[in-house]
Scaffold this motif. Structure first.
Motif, PDB file in Angstrom:
ATOM      1  N   PHE A  64       9.947  36.339 -17.702  1.00 23.84           N
ATOM      2  CA  PHE A  64       9.653  35.623 -18.622  1.00 23.84           C
ATOM      3  C   PHE A  64      11.347  34.684 -19.091  1.00 23.84           C
ATOM      4  O   PHE A  64      11.336  33.647 -19.627  1.00 23.84           O
ATOM      5  CB  PHE A  64       9.270  35.882 -20.053  1.00 23.84           C
ATOM      6  N   GLY A  65      12.294  35.492 -18.722  1.00 19.05           N
ATOM      7  CA  GLY A  65      13.677  34.972 -18.777  1.00 19.05           C
ATOM      8  C   GLY A  65      13.777  33.815 -17.787  1.00 19.05           C
ATOM      9  O   GLY A  65      14.372  32.772 -18.141  1.00 19.05           O
ATOM     10  N   ILE A  66      13.250  34.097 -16.567  1.00 19.65           N
ATOM     11  CA  ILE A  66      13.300  32.909 -15.502  1.00 19.65           C
ATOM     12  C   ILE A  66      12.602  31.720 -16.009  1.00 19.65           C
ATOM     13  O   ILE A  66      13.148  30.393 -15.973  1.00 19.65           O
ATOM     14  CB  ILE A  66      12.591  33.352 -14.095  1.00 19.65           C
ATOM     15  N   LEU A  67      11.605  31.806 -16.644  1.00 26.94           N
ATOM     16  CA  LEU A  67      10.465  30.859 -16.941  1.00 26.94           C
ATOM     17  C   LEU A  67      11.485  30.101 -18.074  1.00 26.94           C
ATOM     18  O   LEU A  67      11.097  28.929 -18.436  1.00 26.94           O
ATOM     19  CB  LEU A  67       9.173  31.342 -17.339  1.00 26.94           C
ATOM     20  N   LYS A  68      11.918  30.820 -19.324  1.00 25.93           N
ATOM     21  CA  LYS A  68      12.606  30.345 -20.410  1.00 25.93           C
ATOM     22  C   LYS A  68      13.517  29.381 -19.836  1.00 25.93           C
ATOM     23  O   LYS A  68      13.954  28.509 -20.653  1.00 25.93           O
ATOM     24  CB  LYS A  68      13.174  31.390 -21.245  1.00 25.93           C
ATOM     25  N   ALA A  69      14.166  29.736 -18.804  1.00 30.33           N
ATOM     26  CA  ALA A  69      15.263  28.965 -18.242  1.00 30.33           C
ATOM     27  C   ALA A  69      14.787  27.669 -17.569  1.00 30.33           C
ATOM     28  O   ALA A  69      15.599  26.865 -17.228  1.00 30.33           O
ATOM     29  CB  ALA A  69      16.219  29.799 -17.218  1.00 30.33           C
ATOM     30  N   GLY A  70      13.442  27.493 -17.525  1.00 29.64           N
ATOM     31  CA  GLY A  70      12.752  26.386 -16.986  1.00 29.64           C
ATOM     32  C   GLY A  70      12.631  26.403 -15.371  1.00 29.64           C
ATOM     33  O   GLY A  70      12.184  25.522 -14.689  1.00 29.64           O
ATOM     34  N   ALA A  71      12.977  27.768 -14.979  1.00 24.93           N
ATOM     35  CA  ALA A  71      12.849  27.794 -13.485  1.00 24.93           C
ATOM     36  C   ALA A  71      11.734  28.288 -12.892  1.00 24.93           C
ATOM     37  O   ALA A  71      10.761  28.594 -13.738  1.00 24.93           O
ATOM     38  CB  ALA A  71      14.223  28.827 -12.992  1.00 24.93           C
ATOM     39  N   VAL A  72      11.711  28.649 -11.630  1.00 25.96           N
ATOM     40  CA  VAL A  72      10.195  28.938 -11.149  1.00 25.96           C
ATOM     41  C   VAL A  72      10.350  30.572 -10.524  1.00 25.96           C
ATOM     42  O   VAL A  72      11.426  30.745  -9.828  1.00 25.96           O
ATOM     43  CB  VAL A  72      10.011  28.025  -9.885  1.00 25.96           C
ATOM     44  N   VAL A  73       9.421  31.496 -10.906  1.00 23.19           N
ATOM     45  CA  VAL A  73       9.343  32.840 -10.440  1.00 23.19           C
ATOM     46  C   VAL A  73       8.907  32.734  -9.142  1.00 23.19           C
ATOM     47  O   VAL A  73       7.682  32.315  -8.937  1.00 23.19           O
ATOM     48  CB  VAL A  73       8.702  33.651 -11.502  1.00 23.19           C
ATOM     49  N   VAL A  74       9.511  33.395  -8.209  1.00 24.74           N
ATOM     50  CA  VAL A  74       9.014  33.712  -6.976  1.00 24.74           C
ATOM     51  C   VAL A  74       8.778  35.328  -6.772  1.00 24.74           C
ATOM     52  O   VAL A  74       9.672  35.870  -6.061  1.00 24.74           O
ATOM     53  CB  VAL A  74       9.402  33.141  -5.670  1.00 24.74           C
ATOM     54  N   PRO A  75       7.760  35.773  -7.268  1.00 17.48           N
ATOM     55  CA  PRO A  75       7.648  37.435  -7.052  1.00 17.48           C
ATOM     56  C   PRO A  75       7.449  37.714  -5.870  1.00 17.48           C
ATOM     57  O   PRO A  75       6.848  37.129  -4.888  1.00 17.48           O
ATOM     58  CB  PRO A  75       6.374  37.642  -8.057  1.00 17.48           C
ATOM     59  N   LEU A  76       8.093  38.717  -5.265  1.00 17.92           N
ATOM     60  CA  LEU A  76       7.985  39.163  -3.925  1.00 17.92           C
ATOM     61  C   LEU A  76       7.525  40.795  -4.067  1.00 17.92           C
ATOM     62  O   LEU A  76       7.819  41.678  -4.908  1.00 17.92           O
ATOM     63  CB  LEU A  76       9.445  39.381  -3.367  1.00 17.92           C
ATOM     64  N   ASN A  77       6.723  41.126  -2.859  1.00 20.35           N
ATOM     65  CA  ASN A  77       6.265  42.282  -2.583  1.00 20.35           C
ATOM     66  C   ASN A  77       7.549  43.131  -2.436  1.00 20.35           C
ATOM     67  O   ASN A  77       8.334  43.296  -1.763  1.00 20.35           O
ATOM     68  CB  ASN A  77       5.309  42.388  -1.263  1.00 20.35           C
ATOM     69  N   VAL A  78       7.344  44.457  -3.189  1.00 14.88           N
ATOM     70  CA  VAL A  78       8.597  45.174  -3.296  1.00 14.88           C
ATOM     71  C   VAL A  78       8.711  45.921  -1.988  1.00 14.88           C
ATOM     72  O   VAL A  78       9.637  46.645  -1.635  1.00 14.88           O
ATOM     73  CB  VAL A  78       8.435  46.452  -4.448  1.00 14.88           C
ATOM     74  N   LEU A  79       7.755  45.970  -0.933  1.00 16.01           N
ATOM     75  CA  LEU A  79       7.745  46.844   0.485  1.00 16.01           C
ATOM     76  C   LEU A  79       8.489  45.833   1.519  1.00 16.01           C
ATOM     77  O   LEU A  79       8.456  46.372   2.404  1.00 16.01           O
ATOM     78  CB  LEU A  79       6.373  46.993   0.785  1.00 16.01           C
ATOM     79  N   LEU A  80       8.814  44.702   1.100  1.00 10.76           N
ATOM     80  CA  LEU A  80       9.307  43.812   2.301  1.00 10.76           C
ATOM     81  C   LEU A  80      10.548  44.131   2.624  1.00 10.76           C
ATOM     82  O   LEU A  80      11.487  44.774   1.883  1.00 10.76           O
ATOM     83  CB  LEU A  80       9.417  42.245   1.542  1.00 10.76           C
TER      84      LEU A  80
END
Length: 244
Positions: A36-52
């Motif tokens: 939600f911090g990323i979204l508040k800044a107006g940026a785009v969240v790119v969630p990554l699989n933690v096993l990558l």
């Protein structure tokens, strides 16, 4: 308040509205704060699989043109910060920010900043950067069954509508509900039904970083969980754990 501090900190690193910020974090409270911090800044969240692995992380960073990667420090068995550092060494121009369990701890992969350093001295209130309903909010990567993974863009309108459907049509949730966050939040199921659904109606999310049936049942009882969402193997595991 912490999401606001993260948003302000990202802007201080020249992250602008519309920029892509990757997020690699298990189901711990820092995921929600960063998301939600990323979204508040107006940026785009790119969630990554933690096993990558580092090579795979680097692919995602290049493909989405990420300007920053926020990564959890991990464990000795899963050294996420070290793998993130190796990936960022392959991709120029990506800020690496490490989430440490203790916000005051030093970076395990210096000179990368810690999230605590990014948040330091930032105000707990932040005027959210406005975005339109058809602006991209999140990029979720497919499993890549036909070649390399592909980024699927979800708009703010998508996320809002999906959360509303969860509340109004499927589950009739209210602020008294307690949801078990056992599904990985980097996946659309956990992100939509558990995280965004709960936040939309003011419910409570109980975080479970790794699903194991016995501890999950104990957590449900201790925290008086009223809502569980899972995949079939999770239900089989819970049924089996009842017999133990």
């Amino acid at each position: 308040a912490r999401a606001s501090q993260i948003a302000a900190g990202l802007l201080s690193l020249d992250i602008s509205p519309g920029d892509h910020v990757a997020l690699s974090c298990p189901n711990v409270p820092w995921f929600l704060m960063a998301y939600f911090g990323i979204l508040k800044a107006g940026a785009v969240v790119v969630p990554l699989n933690v096993l990558l692995k580092p090579r795979e992380i680097a692919f995602h960073l290049r493909d989405c043109h990420a300007k920053a990667l926020i990564a959890f420090e991990g464990t000795p068995e899963l050294p996420m910060a070290q793998m993130a550092r190796a990936a960022c060494d392959e991709v120029a121009g990506v800020h690496l920010i490490v989430m440490t369990r203790d916000p005051a701890a030093s970076s395990p992969v210096a000179p990368a900043l810690t999230l605590g350093q990014v948040m330091h001295a930032q105000p707990p209130a932040f005027e959210m950067r406005p975005r339109r309903p058809d602006d991209t909010a999140v990029i979720l990567y497919t499993s890549g069954t036909t070649g390399a993974p592909k980024g699927a863009e979800l708009t703010h309108g998508n996320l809002y509508a999906n959360a509303k459907v969860c509340i109004d049509t499927l589950f009739a949730m209210d602020e008294n509900d307690v949801l078990l966050g056992a599904l990985p939040l980097f996946h659309s199921f956990g992100q939509t039904v558990i995280q965004n659904g709960a936040f939309a109606f003011g419910g409570t999310v109980v975080m479970l970083p790794r699903f194991e049936a016995g501890p999950a049942l104990a957590l449900m009882g201790r925290e008086e969980v009223t809502f569980f969402a899972g995949v079939p193997t999770m239900y089989w595991g819970l049924l089996g754990a009842l017999d133990e």
